[in-house]
Design an enzyme around this catalytic site. Structure first.
Site, mmCIF file in Angstrom:
data_model
loop_
_atom_site.group_PDB
_atom_site.id
_atom_site.type_symbol
_atom_site.label_atom_id
_atom_site.label_comp_id
_atom_site.label_asym_id
_atom_site.label_seq_id
_atom_site.Cartn_x
_atom_site.Cartn_y
_atom_site.Cartn_z
ATOM 1 C CG HIS A 159 28.329 103.649 96.353
ATOM 2 N ND1 HIS A 159 27.229 103.889 95.548
ATOM 3 C CD2 HIS A 159 27.967 104.052 97.596
ATOM 4 C CE1 HIS A 159 26.259 104.406 96.278
ATOM 5 N NE2 HIS A 159 26.673 104.509 97.515
ATOM 6 C CG ASP A 359 17.283 79.859 99.704
ATOM 7 O OD1 ASP A 359 18.370 79.272 99.887
ATOM 8 O OD2 ASP A 359 16.188 79.276 99.749
#
Length: 418
Positions: A159, A359
């Site tokens: 982060h 994908d």
């Protein structure tokens, strides 16, 4: 849950980082980000080719992931580096952590419902555990193979260098390379990240800065509340018409409550920044209110909406030249929270981020989730797979959740609770 780790290795960028790019300055907003990871898990049903031997097919899939990850890290070179004293990233190609694991259950037993114990094991490491040191990986991946042939890819990104929007951009770029379309899309602007956040929000000398969230010894429970399209329409209509008595909270005494909402700055700037500008480009807005039993849903929604609308280009310009006022305000609010004088309700929306577009070559995800957060009164909002619903991942104290999940007004808008 029986999960067997099969292998561990480090994936380095396929090409070295040029010398003139070896040092990346963190932005002011990166400096303020917590030293945790942004975790995401992508589930793929029957990812193995049923016409071939399952183990061989998964080995091929894993090799494909590792090779494409190395190529992706060449573009996203800071993610293969290490953080130095919260001010910069040494782009030294230390690499990303990669783990393969076998999960002894079916994918259908895991998707669609929170399972904290399982989800934590599907990640390469605890995203909220040991904070990132200057020698630890900024990216971790775990490729999980289920008995049914499905797989789950657990991803953790520091982060300190990325927000949820940046994580979505990185993982989609990795998936594009994995599909073998890298050469045909090499000139696509979206495939080339921009690391100029420090130019937009220059770093500052902030001695003693500590952004670790103090966690108390409290039992946090995570539940997922699903709102379908019709539920959301009804809830919006109710809020806009200020329905009296709906979702009203009636405490025994007057209490100060602060709604804290995370806002993406990219589309608030003039001109808007593209999503592939990498880093922490967000701000929290606070909407304080006195909760005394008289505030209905419409009033609370109006307060939050007004606070969010204040995050505009003028606000961003003030942040760039901030003399410390906003930091002092946040620090004062934080001290009041730690003293128990106010109650904070945190919200972060991941809606609209293209997580369901990831994908790798075997289809789009069956389900995407971010595991539970150990912070109480914190909610993450994510789109459903269809895109028109919302999954609200709510983290509350155990005793509070027991009341919240049985609230009849709330349940009238919820299609399911897990």
């Amino acid at each position: 849950m029986n999960i067997e780790v099969l292998s561990k290795e480090t994936i380095k960028a396929s090409s070295p980082t040029p010398k003139h790019l070896r040092n990346l300055k963190l932005s002011f907003l990166d400096q303020l980000a917590s030293r945790t990871y942004v975790p995401t898990i992508f589930f793929y049903d029957h990812a193995a080719d049923t016409n071939s031997h399952g183990n061989d097919d998964h080995l091929e899939r894993s090799n494909q992931l590792k090779k494409s990850l190395g190529e992706c890290l060449s573009r996203y070179y800071p993610l293969a580096g290490t953080i130095r004293e919260d001010f910069s990233v040494d782009c030294n190609n230390e690499g990303a952590k990669y783990i393969e694991a076998r999960v002894r259950c079916k994918l259908s037993e895991s998707i669609g419902k929170p399972n904290v114990e399982l989800f934590n094991q599907l990640l390469p490491f605890d995203p909220y555990g040991n904070v990132i040191g200057c020698r630890e990986a900024l990216v971790g991946v775990q490729f999980n193979i289920f008995d049914c042939g499905g797989v789950a890819i657990g991803v953790c990104v520091s982060h300190k260098i990325a927000d949820a929007a940046s994580v979505a951009t990185f993982v989609n770029a990795w998936a594009t390379i994995s599909r073998g379309f890298c050469s045909s899309e090499a000139d696509d602007e979206e495939q080339h990240p921009i690391f100029n956040a420090a130019m937009l929000f220059p770093p500052r000398d902030m001695p003693g800065l500590k952004r670790e969230t103090e966690t108390r010894n409290e039992k946090i429970v995570t539940k997922m509340f699903v709102f379908d399209k019709l539920n959301i329409v009804a809830l919006k209509e109710c809020a806009s018409s200020s329905c009296v008595g709906v979702l009203k909270y009636s405490p025994t005494s007057v209490q100060t409550c602060v709604a804290v909402h995370v806002v993406n700055l990219r589309d608030k700037m003039v001109p808007p920044l593209p999503n592939h500008v990498f880093g922490n480009l967000w701000q929290t807005v606070m909407a304080p209110t006195m909760v005394d039993g008289d505030k209905d849903l419409g009033a609370l929604a109006s307060l939050i909406g007004s606070a969010v609308r204040e995050i505009n280009d003028d606000h961003v310009r003030r942040v760039k030249v901030d003399d410390g006022n906003s930091m002092r305000s946040s620090k004062n609010m934080r001290e009041l929270y730690l003293k128990g004088e106010i109650e904070a309700l945190g919200f972060s929306s991941w809606c609209g981020f293209p997580f369901y577009e990831v994908d790798f070559g075997w289809g789009k995800p069956t389900w995407v989730c971010t595991p539970n957060s150990p912070y109480k009164n914190f909610t993450i909002l994510m789109n459903t797979k269809q895109g028109d619903g919302i999954e609200a991942w709510v983290n509350l104290l155990e005793e509070d959740m027991a009341i919240f999940e049985r609230d009849l007004d709330l349940l009238s808008f919820v299609s399911s609770v897990h």
